[in-house]
Every structure is written in structure tokens, then in C-alpha cells.
Design a protein around this motif. Structure first.
Motif, PDB file in Angstrom:
ATOM      1  N   GLU A   1       4.223 -26.108 -36.201  1.00  0.00           N
ATOM      2  CA  GLU A   1       4.017 -27.345 -35.371  1.00  0.00           C
ATOM      3  C   GLU A   1       2.668 -27.553 -35.478  1.00  0.00           C
ATOM      4  OE1 GLU A   1       7.637 -25.118 -34.712  1.00  0.00           O
ATOM      5  OE2 GLU A   1       5.543 -24.138 -34.701  1.00  0.00           O
TER       6      GLU A   1
ATOM      7  N   ASP B   1       2.016 -30.089 -38.561  1.00  0.00           N
ATOM      8  CA  ASP B   1       2.778 -31.103 -38.032  1.00  0.00           C
ATOM      9  C   ASP B   1       1.580 -32.193 -37.234  1.00  0.00           C
ATOM     10  OD1 ASP B   1       4.949 -30.731 -39.416  1.00  0.00           O
ATOM     11  OD2 ASP B   1       6.152 -30.453 -37.706  1.00  0.00           O
ATOM     12  N   ALA B   2       0.960 -31.581 -36.317  1.00  0.00           N
ATOM     13  CA  ALA B   2       0.176 -32.235 -35.436  1.00  0.00           C
ATOM     14  C   ALA B   2      -1.114 -32.504 -36.309  1.00  0.00           C
ATOM     15  CB  ALA B   2      -0.364 -31.456 -34.124  1.00  0.00           C
TER      16      ALA B   2
ATOM     17  N   ARG C   1      -1.277 -33.301 -39.608  1.00  0.00           N
ATOM     18  CA  ARG C   1      -0.838 -34.695 -40.388  1.00  0.00           C
ATOM     19  C   ARG C   1      -0.813 -35.689 -39.795  1.00  0.00           C
ATOM     20  NH1 ARG C   1       4.589 -33.788 -40.702  1.00  0.00           N
ATOM     21  NH2 ARG C   1       4.745 -35.022 -38.641  1.00  0.00           N
ATOM     22  N   ASP C   2      -0.538 -36.020 -38.267  1.00  0.00           N
ATOM     23  CA  ASP C   2      -0.481 -36.801 -37.609  1.00  0.00           C
ATOM     24  C   ASP C   2      -1.902 -37.234 -36.990  1.00  0.00           C
ATOM     25  OD1 ASP C   2       2.256 -36.920 -37.636  1.00  0.00           O
ATOM     26  OD2 ASP C   2       2.315 -36.120 -35.497  1.00  0.00           O
ATOM     27  N   ALA C   3      -2.738 -36.153 -36.947  1.00  0.00           N
ATOM     28  CA  ALA C   3      -3.989 -36.539 -36.640  1.00  0.00           C
ATOM     29  C   ALA C   3      -4.884 -36.954 -37.844  1.00  0.00           C
ATOM     30  CB  ALA C   3      -4.709 -35.398 -35.933  1.00  0.00           C
TER      31      ALA C   3
ATOM     32  N   THR D   1      -3.603 -38.646 -40.325  1.00  0.00           N
ATOM     33  CA  THR D   1      -3.349 -40.111 -40.642  1.00  0.00           C
ATOM     34  C   THR D   1      -4.024 -41.079 -39.722  1.00  0.00           C
ATOM     35  OG1 THR D   1      -1.460 -39.284 -41.341  1.00  0.00           O
ATOM     36  CG2 THR D   1      -1.443 -41.539 -40.722  1.00  0.00           C
ATOM     37  N   ALA D   2      -4.121 -40.710 -38.512  1.00  0.00           N
ATOM     38  CA  ALA D   2      -4.775 -41.544 -37.302  1.00  0.00           C
ATOM     39  C   ALA D   2      -6.120 -41.559 -37.729  1.00  0.00           C
ATOM     40  CB  ALA D   2      -4.475 -41.016 -35.917  1.00  0.00           C
TER      41      ALA D   2
ATOM     42  N   THR E   1      -2.623 -42.226 -46.472  1.00  0.00           N
ATOM     43  CA  THR E   1      -1.902 -41.268 -45.171  1.00  0.00           C
ATOM     44  C   THR E   1      -1.525 -39.829 -45.866  1.00  0.00           C
ATOM     45  OG1 THR E   1       0.102 -41.130 -43.918  1.00  0.00           O
ATOM     46  CG2 THR E   1       0.450 -41.910 -46.164  1.00  0.00           C
TER      47      THR E   1
ATOM     48  N   CYS F   1       1.973 -32.050 -45.398  1.00  0.00           N
ATOM     49  CA  CYS F   1       1.112 -31.104 -44.590  1.00  0.00           C
ATOM     50  C   CYS F   1       1.750 -29.980 -44.119  1.00  0.00           C
ATOM     51  CB  CYS F   1       0.464 -31.904 -43.612  1.00  0.00           C
ATOM     52  SG  CYS F   1      -0.903 -31.117 -42.693  1.00  0.00           S
TER      53      CYS F   1
END
Length: 147
Positions: free
Chosen positions: A8, A11-12, A14-16, A18-19, A71, A75
Motif C-alpha cells: 500500500e 502504491d502511494a 508511485r502516485d506521489a 508521478t504527481a 511516469t 513501483c
């Protein structure tokens, strides 16, 4: 809040990543710096295996991050028995990871050798060190629960 070095949390991260850095971080440096960062991010082809050497109950594990086209395409957490294939392998102790998450400066983390390049071409890595440092700061800002 996700547990540190869990699926988890990866995953967080990865999103951070990419942002990218938030507006508060971007306000602290010149626009030209961020233009260069954004350019590097758009063409960065490498992967990182960011190790935590002394994870409770796991020993050593790695956060694997693969970049492509601006991107993060992969991750995940790599355990101690999984194959380790990354462009750059870096290692850091658990207490230094925790300090990073508690606000210790990412640039100082690199400069004072709290995270060390263990495998990979040193010169090529340092050509994009500012991109790495800013990405490490983003990773450090992702909330994590520690044992």
C-alpha cells in the motif's frame, strides 16, 4: 496510513512520484530549476532499488521504482530473496528512512551519505542527482506507519 515498506505504501509512493513535488516545494526554488526537473522527469529511463537495510521482521528490502516517459511504470517492494535488477541500487538504514519521513532534508540525506549508491554508474547517476533528490523528498513526504 500505510505501513512502511508495504504494498500500500509503494502504491502511494508511485502516485506521489508521478504527481511530483507539490506547490509548496516548488515555491522554494526558481522556475528554471523546476523546468529542468520536469524535462529530466519526462525523459528519465532508469530504475531505482531503494534499500532499507534493517527493516524489522524483514531484514533488507527494496522499494523498486521504474521510470518511463515521465511516469512511474512500476513501483513495488522487493524482498530480500527476490532478484534485484535495477539501473541504480541505493541503500539506507531504517533510522535514516524514518528521519526522512519525519522531515530530514532529502538533499542532506544524499550529501551526507545517509543513502549510498551501491550499484550502478556513479557518473550517470549524478547527472540527474537533482531529479533523484526531489523524488526522494516526495517519497519522504508519503505518510508511513513505522513499527
Amino acid at each position: 496510513m500505510a505501513e512502511f515498506f508495504s504494498k500500500e505504501w509503494a502504491d502511494a509512493v508511485r502516485d506521489a512520484l508521478t504527481a511530483g513535488p507539490d506547490e509548496q516545494a516548488r515555491a522554494l526554488k526558481l522556475q528554471e530549476y523546476w523546468d529542468f526537473f520536469d524535462f529530466l522527469k519526462s525523459v528519465y529511463p532508469a530504475s531505482w532499488a531503494l534499500g532499507c537495510r534493517d527493516l524489522p521482521e524483514m531484514g533488507t528490502a527494496y522499494l523498486f521504482v521504474q521510470w518511463n516517459g515521465g511516469t512511474v511504470t512500476d513501483c513495488r517492494i522487493i524482498g530480500p530473496d527476490d532478484p534485484l535488477q535495477a539501473t541504480y541500487v541505493l541503500g539506507m538504514n531504517y533510522r535514516d528512512w524514518k528521519a526522512l519521513h519525519e522531515g530530514y532534508d532529502a538533499q542532506r540525506t544524499v550529501m551526507y551519505r545517509k543513502i549510498m549508491l551501491e550499484q550502478g554508474d556513479l557518473l550517470e547517476f549524478f547527472k540527474a542527482v537533482y531529479f533523484f533528490v526531489e523524488s526522494l523528498a516526495v517519497i519522504g513526504a508519503v505518510p508511513a506507519a513505522y513499527a
